[in-house]
Write a protein that holds these residues in place. Sequence first.
Motif, short mmCIF file in Angstrom:
data_model
loop_
_atom_site.label_atom_id
_atom_site.label_comp_id
_atom_site.label_asym_id
_atom_site.label_seq_id
_atom_site.Cartn_x
_atom_site.Cartn_y
_atom_site.Cartn_z
N SER A 103 0.86 -1.18 0.00
CA SER A 103 0.00 0.00 0.00
C SER A 103 0.90 1.23 0.00
O SER A 103 1.75 1.38 0.88
N GLY A 104 0.73 2.10 -0.99
CA GLY A 104 1.56 3.29 -1.09
C GLY A 104 0.72 4.55 -1.16
O GLY A 104 -0.36 4.55 -1.76
N GLN A 105 1.21 5.62 -0.53
CA GLN A 105 0.50 6.90 -0.55
C GLN A 105 1.49 8.04 -0.66
O GLN A 105 2.49 8.11 0.07
N LEU A 106 1.20 8.96 -1.58
CA LEU A 106 2.03 10.16 -1.73
C LEU A 106 1.70 11.16 -0.64
O LEU A 106 0.57 11.22 -0.15
N PRO A 107 2.65 11.98 -0.24
CA PRO A 107 2.40 12.98 0.81
C PRO A 107 1.52 14.11 0.30
O PRO A 107 1.45 14.39 -0.91
N SER A 108 0.86 14.79 1.24
CA SER A 108 0.09 15.99 0.91
C SER A 108 1.05 17.15 0.62
O SER A 108 2.26 17.06 0.88
N GLU A 109 0.52 18.24 0.09
CA GLU A 109 1.37 19.41 -0.20
C GLU A 109 2.04 19.91 1.08
O GLU A 109 3.22 20.29 1.08
N GLN A 110 1.30 19.94 2.19
CA GLN A 110 1.88 20.40 3.46
C GLN A 110 3.04 19.50 3.88
O GLN A 110 4.08 19.99 4.34
N GLN A 111 2.89 18.20 3.72
CA GLN A 111 3.96 17.28 4.07
C GLN A 111 5.16 17.43 3.14
O GLN A 111 6.31 17.36 3.58
N ILE A 112 4.90 17.67 1.86
CA ILE A 112 5.99 17.82 0.89
C ILE A 112 6.83 19.05 1.21
O ILE A 112 8.06 19.03 1.10
N ARG A 113 6.19 20.13 1.62
CA ARG A 113 6.89 21.39 1.84
C ARG A 113 7.55 21.49 3.22
O ARG A 113 8.14 22.51 3.56
N LEU A 114 7.49 20.42 4.01
CA LEU A 114 8.19 20.38 5.29
C LEU A 114 9.67 20.12 5.01
O LEU A 114 10.04 19.13 4.38
N ALA A 115 10.53 21.01 5.46
CA ALA A 115 11.97 20.92 5.16
C ALA A 115 12.58 19.68 5.79
O ALA A 115 12.12 19.16 6.81
N ALA A 116 13.68 19.23 5.18
CA ALA A 116 14.36 18.02 5.65
C ALA A 116 14.81 18.17 7.10
O ALA A 116 14.66 17.24 7.91
N PHE A 117 15.35 19.35 7.47
CA PHE A 117 15.83 19.53 8.84
C PHE A 117 14.66 19.50 9.82
O PHE A 117 14.78 18.97 10.93
N SER A 118 13.52 20.05 9.42
CA SER A 118 12.32 20.00 10.28
C SER A 118 11.89 18.55 10.48
O SER A 118 11.44 18.17 11.57
#
Length: 266
Positions: A103-118
């Motif tokens: 089962s695979g799911q792509l992240p939401s826009e909010q999740q995508i824009r969360l920086a790697a360090f965060s």
Amino acid sequence: MSNEAVYIPVGELADGFARESYVLPAVAPHKSALLLHFPAGGKLSCRFTGDAMLEWNHQPAVPCRITAIRDGIEFIDFVDTQRRSSTLTLICDHHRGCFSLVSGQLPSEQQIRLAAFSRIEQGLPLTGVRVEIRCGRLDGPCNPDSPLHGISPDLIGMRNQYRYNPHECYEHVYLNANNYAWHCLEGVEKGLADVDRCHTIKITERLYLFIWQEKIVPTLGVVLIDMAQLRSDGKILGYQQHNLREITNFAMGAQVSVLNVTRHRE
């Protein structure tokens, strides 16, 4: 100075892979209906209706793609209409009576824009692509001695080349159980490379289910790698464009070459 390679949306990757693709042809289902039994209990049913249509767990029928990289081994893939930006991939081993369900799911826009360090600060994985892998038995309950697919270290140390068509070629280096490196040698992503999260499941002798989750451009790959026939077949899921409005779930397959194998001293 040479121009630096640029990350592209998955829709453009799909266009590059589609030209003279080495994907396997679709086949008819091995059985008209399946009942999936999980080790902890619980069952899921699916039924094939008409031409490449699948009823999943009594939900309305959806289009699916079915291929067989080996006789009796099915790769069944479709978009999960019950969840946002999701797919389901079912690998059925009719010889041993077992399956793997991804089962695979792509992240939401909010999740995508969360920086790697965060993500690191919050204890989150670097990739927002979510994957769940469940293994079980076909058409019969799971017993303690029932054979099941399982995690495999067999690919670790390999450096393989994958040619998806005359224009697209990549290399993979399988670093450890959770990470692999990819590098585009030729094609629309030429020059791009990264290390991403991965999982390897052994289906049967020299046949592996390989799953990866990319972190920069959210991408899910699910592929069967046949190291006996030196070929692969599977799919890639991602957003069509960087505006994240539509998904693309496209088929891909490759001719495989083993470049070398590294064995580290223990």
